[in-house]
Scaffold this motif. Structure first.
Motif, PDB file in Angstrom:
ATOM      1  N   LYS A  38      20.732 -29.159 -14.626  1.00  0.00           N
ATOM      2  CA  LYS A  38      19.269 -29.059 -14.606  1.00  0.00           C
ATOM      3  C   LYS A  38      18.777 -27.744 -14.010  1.00  0.00           C
ATOM      4  O   LYS A  38      17.671 -27.296 -14.316  1.00  0.00           O
ATOM      5  CB  LYS A  38      18.674 -30.223 -13.799  1.00  0.00           C
ATOM      6  N   ILE A  70      12.240 -27.347 -15.227  1.00  0.00           N
ATOM      7  CA  ILE A  70      13.424 -26.847 -15.917  1.00  0.00           C
ATOM      8  C   ILE A  70      13.131 -25.476 -16.545  1.00  0.00           C
ATOM      9  O   ILE A  70      12.081 -25.272 -17.158  1.00  0.00           O
ATOM     10  CB  ILE A  70      13.866 -27.835 -17.022  1.00  0.00           C
ATOM     11  N   PHE A 224      15.187 -35.402 -17.294  1.00  0.00           N
ATOM     12  CA  PHE A 224      15.469 -34.197 -16.518  1.00  0.00           C
ATOM     13  C   PHE A 224      14.674 -34.130 -15.215  1.00  0.00           C
ATOM     14  O   PHE A 224      14.673 -33.110 -14.533  1.00  0.00           O
ATOM     15  CB  PHE A 224      15.152 -32.941 -17.349  1.00  0.00           C
ATOM     16  N   ARG A 226      13.574 -33.980 -11.643  1.00  0.00           N
ATOM     17  CA  ARG A 226      14.386 -33.521 -10.507  1.00  0.00           C
ATOM     18  C   ARG A 226      13.838 -34.077  -9.196  1.00  0.00           C
ATOM     19  O   ARG A 226      12.706 -34.428  -9.075  1.00  0.00           O
ATOM     20  CB  ARG A 226      14.387 -31.987 -10.470  1.00  0.00           C
TER      21      ARG A 226
END
Length: 226
Positions: A38, A70, A224, A226
């Motif tokens: 990532k 990202i 994705f 985070r």
């Protein structure tokens, strides 16, 4: 009378299919290396022979991924001369990988239409003629997938398939499900460890291809987070 019955049948068909519309994540797998991936520059590639469709999927997914923090870039923007091709030689693929490396690309997410399922049944006597989805072979490296993996290209015609086999006493309902996939590879890892994520989304009887695009990119980008 026959014309009236056919009109009523079509109306019922429309109502049934509209009530069955759904888009959902059906498979989500990631390796232990996915979290590290990532933080690396990610190239977004939508596999489509239709440039407008490719741009739409890549741009939308890049936008969604950037909201997740990202560092993503669309392939058609970064590499405008990159085109889909079958049966590439090993030398051609190595040249592509070298080009990615020189431009700081460390990981890739490839999106594609994996399969289309059509299930038909009679309103009078329901019968399922659907075919089971065949699990794709993703290989373990980007090279395996890009050169060998058999997929359908994403098109702008992701919509229900209507069966017009209607009669006064009986008619057939057809339910269409599109299976889209997103596969993530980390190019910094050893070849047998490059596959770090596989995600599958099913869109059943979508009312428009735009809604499939929006829902698909939203669901993938959430993986994705985070």
């Amino acid at each position: 009378m026959k014309k009236l019955n056919k009109t009523i049948a079509l109306l019922i068909l429309s109502i049934v299919l509209s009530n069955c519309t759904s888009t959902k994540l059906t498979e989500a797998w990631s390796s232990k290396d996915f979290n590290d991936t990532k933080s690396k520059k990610l190239l977004v590639v939508a596999r489509s022979n239709d440039l407008d469709v490719r741009k739409a999927y890549e741009n939308e997914l890049v936008s969604e991924l950037k909201e997740q923090g990202i560092d993503a870039v669309a392939a058609h923007v970064k590499f405008p001369n990159l085109r889909e091709g079958k049966n590439r030689s090993q030398e051609e693929i190595e040249a592509i990988l070298s080009m990615f490396n020189k431009n700081g690309i460390k990981s890739i997410i490839l999106t594609a239409l994996k399969d289309t399922k059509i299930e038909s049944s009679s309103v009078k006597s329901p019968t399922d003629y659907g075919t089971a989805s065949i699990k794709g072979k993703y290989g373990v490296s980007f090279t395996d997938y890009y050169n060998v993996h058999s997929i359908e290209y994403i098109s702008r015609n992701l919509k229900p398939v209507y069966n017009d086999n209607l009669s006064e006493n009986n008619f057939v309902l057809s339910s269409t499900t599109y299976i889209l996939e997103a596969v993530v590879y980390d190019l910094t890892l050893e070849r047998d460890k490059q596959l770090v994520g596989v995600y599958e989304i099913e869109a059943s009887n979508p009312s428009s291809s735009k809604k499939v695009l929006n829902k698909f990119t939203t669901l993938i980008s959430k993986q994705f987070k985070r």
